[in-house]
Design an enzyme around this catalytic site. Structure first.
Site, mmCIF file in Angstrom:
data_model
loop_
_atom_site.group_PDB
_atom_site.id
_atom_site.type_symbol
_atom_site.label_atom_id
_atom_site.label_comp_id
_atom_site.label_asym_id
_atom_site.label_seq_id
_atom_site.Cartn_x
_atom_site.Cartn_y
_atom_site.Cartn_z
ATOM 1 N NE ARG A 154 96.781 -52.336 56.457
ATOM 2 C CZ ARG A 154 97.889 -52.830 56.392
ATOM 3 N NH1 ARG A 154 98.152 -54.144 57.194
ATOM 4 N NH2 ARG A 154 99.227 -52.671 55.545
ATOM 5 C CB CYS A 261 86.323 -50.800 58.803
ATOM 6 S SG CYS A 261 86.588 -49.111 58.198
ATOM 7 C CE LYS A 321 94.367 -49.775 62.320
ATOM 8 N NZ LYS A 321 94.476 -50.472 60.974
HETATM 9 P P1 NAD Z 1 85.598 -40.196 58.674
HETATM 10 O O1 NAD Z 1 84.182 -40.106 59.647
HETATM 11 O O2 NAD Z 1 86.806 -39.962 59.246
HETATM 12 O O3 NAD Z 1 85.160 -39.134 57.539
HETATM 13 C C1 NAD Z 1 84.192 -38.772 56.794
HETATM 14 C C2 NAD Z 1 84.172 -37.414 56.665
HETATM 15 O O4 NAD Z 1 83.238 -37.098 55.833
HETATM 16 C C3 NAD Z 1 83.995 -36.472 57.678
HETATM 17 O O5 NAD Z 1 84.770 -35.394 57.822
HETATM 18 C C4 NAD Z 1 82.302 -35.719 57.653
HETATM 19 O O6 NAD Z 1 82.440 -34.637 58.187
HETATM 20 C C5 NAD Z 1 82.574 -35.712 55.951
HETATM 21 N N1 NAD Z 1 81.063 -35.709 55.379
HETATM 22 C C6 NAD Z 1 79.838 -36.283 56.005
HETATM 23 N N2 NAD Z 1 78.793 -35.871 55.207
HETATM 24 C C7 NAD Z 1 79.328 -35.179 54.113
HETATM 25 C C8 NAD Z 1 79.036 -34.333 53.151
HETATM 26 N N3 NAD Z 1 77.635 -34.496 52.707
HETATM 27 N N4 NAD Z 1 79.861 -33.559 52.248
HETATM 28 C C9 NAD Z 1 81.087 -33.465 52.702
HETATM 29 N N5 NAD Z 1 81.618 -34.090 53.652
HETATM 30 C C10 NAD Z 1 80.988 -34.923 54.505
HETATM 31 O O7 NAD Z 1 85.286 -41.518 57.926
HETATM 32 P P2 NAD Z 1 86.297 -42.472 57.244
HETATM 33 O O8 NAD Z 1 87.035 -43.289 58.134
HETATM 34 O O9 NAD Z 1 87.153 -41.654 56.257
HETATM 35 O O10 NAD Z 1 85.444 -43.496 56.255
HETATM 36 C C11 NAD Z 1 84.475 -43.020 55.052
HETATM 37 C C12 NAD Z 1 84.079 -44.345 54.419
HETATM 38 O O11 NAD Z 1 85.369 -44.955 53.826
HETATM 39 C C13 NAD Z 1 83.263 -45.057 55.142
HETATM 40 O O12 NAD Z 1 82.128 -45.792 54.206
HETATM 41 C C14 NAD Z 1 84.315 -46.248 55.641
HETATM 42 O O13 NAD Z 1 83.549 -47.314 55.699
HETATM 43 C C15 NAD Z 1 85.308 -46.325 54.370
HETATM 44 N N6 NAD Z 1 86.342 -46.774 54.841
HETATM 45 C C16 NAD Z 1 87.002 -46.566 55.981
HETATM 46 C C17 NAD Z 1 88.333 -47.121 56.213
HETATM 47 C C18 NAD Z 1 89.098 -46.438 57.180
HETATM 48 O O14 NAD Z 1 90.094 -47.273 57.836
HETATM 49 N N7 NAD Z 1 88.647 -45.238 58.116
HETATM 50 C C19 NAD Z 1 89.139 -47.788 55.532
HETATM 51 C C20 NAD Z 1 88.304 -48.001 54.176
HETATM 52 C C21 NAD Z 1 87.062 -47.513 53.760
#
Ligand code: NAD
Length: 431
Positions: A154, A261, A321
């Site tokens: 989270r 999410c 949050k």
């Molecule tokens: P985010 O947007 O913070 O980070 C994603 C990153 O990926 C960005 O920095 C972006 O520039 C990079 N990116 C995009 N395309 C790319 C590529 N082709 N090559 C290299 N880098 C690339 O997203 P996040 O919150 O870290 O979420 C990532 C995944 O994890 C999502 O599927 C989300 O659903 C999942 N997730 C998120 C959370 C959360 O709390 N944020 C928790 C569990 C799961």
């Protein structure tokens, strides 16, 4: 210790990379966002996450954590490539998998030996097969095995959640590859569930998030009924949560869930079900209730202020949050837009998210602190339950306000105390 490439340096990718490096692995983060990588190379974390900067600093200085925009610096020689790129909501609710596909394509173009590709992005079942197809099609010389390893951390407690997970879930068509991914987490001594096919692991993540969202919409429906019959929904939730079969988590009455999410994952699961000709009635109800819940704050303001025209309304909290500056699907954005459209003067204070909000909501006035926000305001809406808002000097807040109206969208105050202080107080699901 292993050599790991992490694709995507966002909340999940950066936390994963820094924690795996802290466990002794050699980790390189590759991101297509040049500014993000430039900041990370300077040991600056581009978003607010408690403790992450220190972890990045420690592991970068120890030579275990590196940042690059080039797959060439990250993938060749790696044993694992962990995909942690965004999977935002597509136009009709489905998960947009274009970033995952692009990441898989770039991995394929740069792998120089056998590789375990770990999908940590939240993706619908069958995505792992798509990633496998891309890898095979683009690179027939080297074998890559795809493993689903969903992430449950989270924002706001990401490092703690990563280091102390309730469970590690891994699934693959290749059990050996799944076991190899589980080994990465061995130092955490967490329960491990290895699923014999990849679809089950992918589904665990969606089912978990949909269930958490369902609990919130469920308790909010109970709140709406409670409000009408004179029950206090916060205490109802407390009474329910003491039952060991139910537990207290995700039973917070209020203006609903937001974030990067829950909203998109419930929508994506519903879209997936529709694609397979199943009507997910419960998921639709969860989304409908959540949408209505956001607008409750507006209804309550109208009821207390008669009109919103030219009223000065302070939003206390903007992030979706506490302990994050993440604004994705934050209720504050919808509430501010509706208030501005109704002619109100909107001001806001948030301990971490104001810089990001300024860009999205330039017509809002940003205040120095909660007291500054209160001075001359006609009403305050508690939008995010930051701990510091629980301990404000509410007598001072009341003196500063033009009208002492509080709409407590997160039920953080005690209604009788607030009324005793002379506020017109409206909670959610309680008077
Ligand atoms: P985010 O947007 O913070 O980070 C994603 C990153 O990926 C960005 O920095 C972006 O520039 C990079 N990116 C995009 N395309 C790319 C590529 N082709 N090559 C290299 N880098 C690339 O997203 P996040 O919150 O870290 O979420 C990532 C995944 O994890 C999502 O599927 C989300 O659903 C999942 N997730 C998120 C959370 C959360 O709390 N944020 C928790 C569990 C799961």
């Amino acid at each position: 210790m292993s050599k790991v490439a992490v694709i995507g340096g966002g909340y999940v990718g950066l936390t994963t990379a820094a924690c795996l490096a802290d466990l002794g692995n050699h980790v390189t983060v590759v991101d297509i966002d040049k500014d993000k990588i430039a900041q990370l190379k300077r040991q600056q974390v581009p978003f607010y996450e408690p403790g992450l900067r220190e972890l990045v600093e420690r592991n970068s200085n120890a030579g275990r954590l590196h940042f690059t925009t080039s797959y060439m610096d990250a993938v060749p020689g790696a044993e694992y490539a962990i995909i942690a790129v965004s999977t935002p909501e597509g136009e009709s609710g489905e998960a947009d998998l274009s970033y995952v596909e692009a990441a898989a394509t770039s991995i394929a173009d740069h792998m120089d030996g056998p590789l375990v590709v770990v999908n940590k992005s939240t993706v619908p079942p069958l995505t792992g097969d798509m990633v496998s197809r891309v890898l095979k099609k683009r690179n027939s010389h080297h074998a890559a095995t795809v493993v689903s390893n969903p992430e449950f951390l989270r924002e706001g407690s990401a490092i703690h959640d990563f280091m102390h997970p309730d469970r590690i879930v891994v699934g693959s068509h290749d059990p050996e590859a799944a076991r190899k991914v589980a080994e990465l987490y061995a130092p955490l001594e967490a329960p491990v569930l290895i699923t014999p096919n990849i679809y089950t692991a992918e589904m665990v993540k969606y089912a978990s998030n949909a269930f958490l969202a369902t609990r919130i919409s469920f308790i909010n429906e109970i709140a709406m009924i409670s409000e009408r019959v004179g029950a206090d929904a916060k205490l109802v939730a407390e009474g329910m949560g003491l039952d060991k079969r139910i537990g207290p988590a995700y039973l917070d009455t209020g203006i609903g869930y937001g974030g990067s999410c829950l909203p998109k994952d419930v929508a994506a699961l519903a879209a997936l079900a529709e694609r397979f000709d199943y009507h997910p009635g419960m998921l639709h109800a969860v989304m409908d209730i959540n949408r209505d819940q956001r607008m409750l704050a507006i209804d309550k303001l109208r009821e207390c202020l008669e009109t919103l025209q030219e009223r000065v309304i302070g939003l206390l909290g903007l992030a979706f949050k506490p302990n994050t500056d993440d604004l994705r699907e934050a209720p504050s954005l919808d509430i501010a837009k509706v208030l501005l459209a109704a002619g109100a003067q909107v001001r806001a204070f948030d301990p971490a998210a104001m810089e990001r909000t300024r860009v999205l909501l330039p017509d809002v006035e940003y205040m120095a602190d909660a007291y500054d926000l209160a001075a001359g305001a006609d009403a305050i809406v508690i939008v995010t339950e930051w701990n510091e808002f629980r301990h404000l000097d509410m007598s001072r807040v009341k003196q500063l306000m033009r009208r002492p109206v509080i709409v407590d969208g997160r039920n953080i105050y005690d209604p009788s105390t607030m009324k005793g202080l002379g506020f017109t107080y409206r909670g959610i699901g309680r008077e």
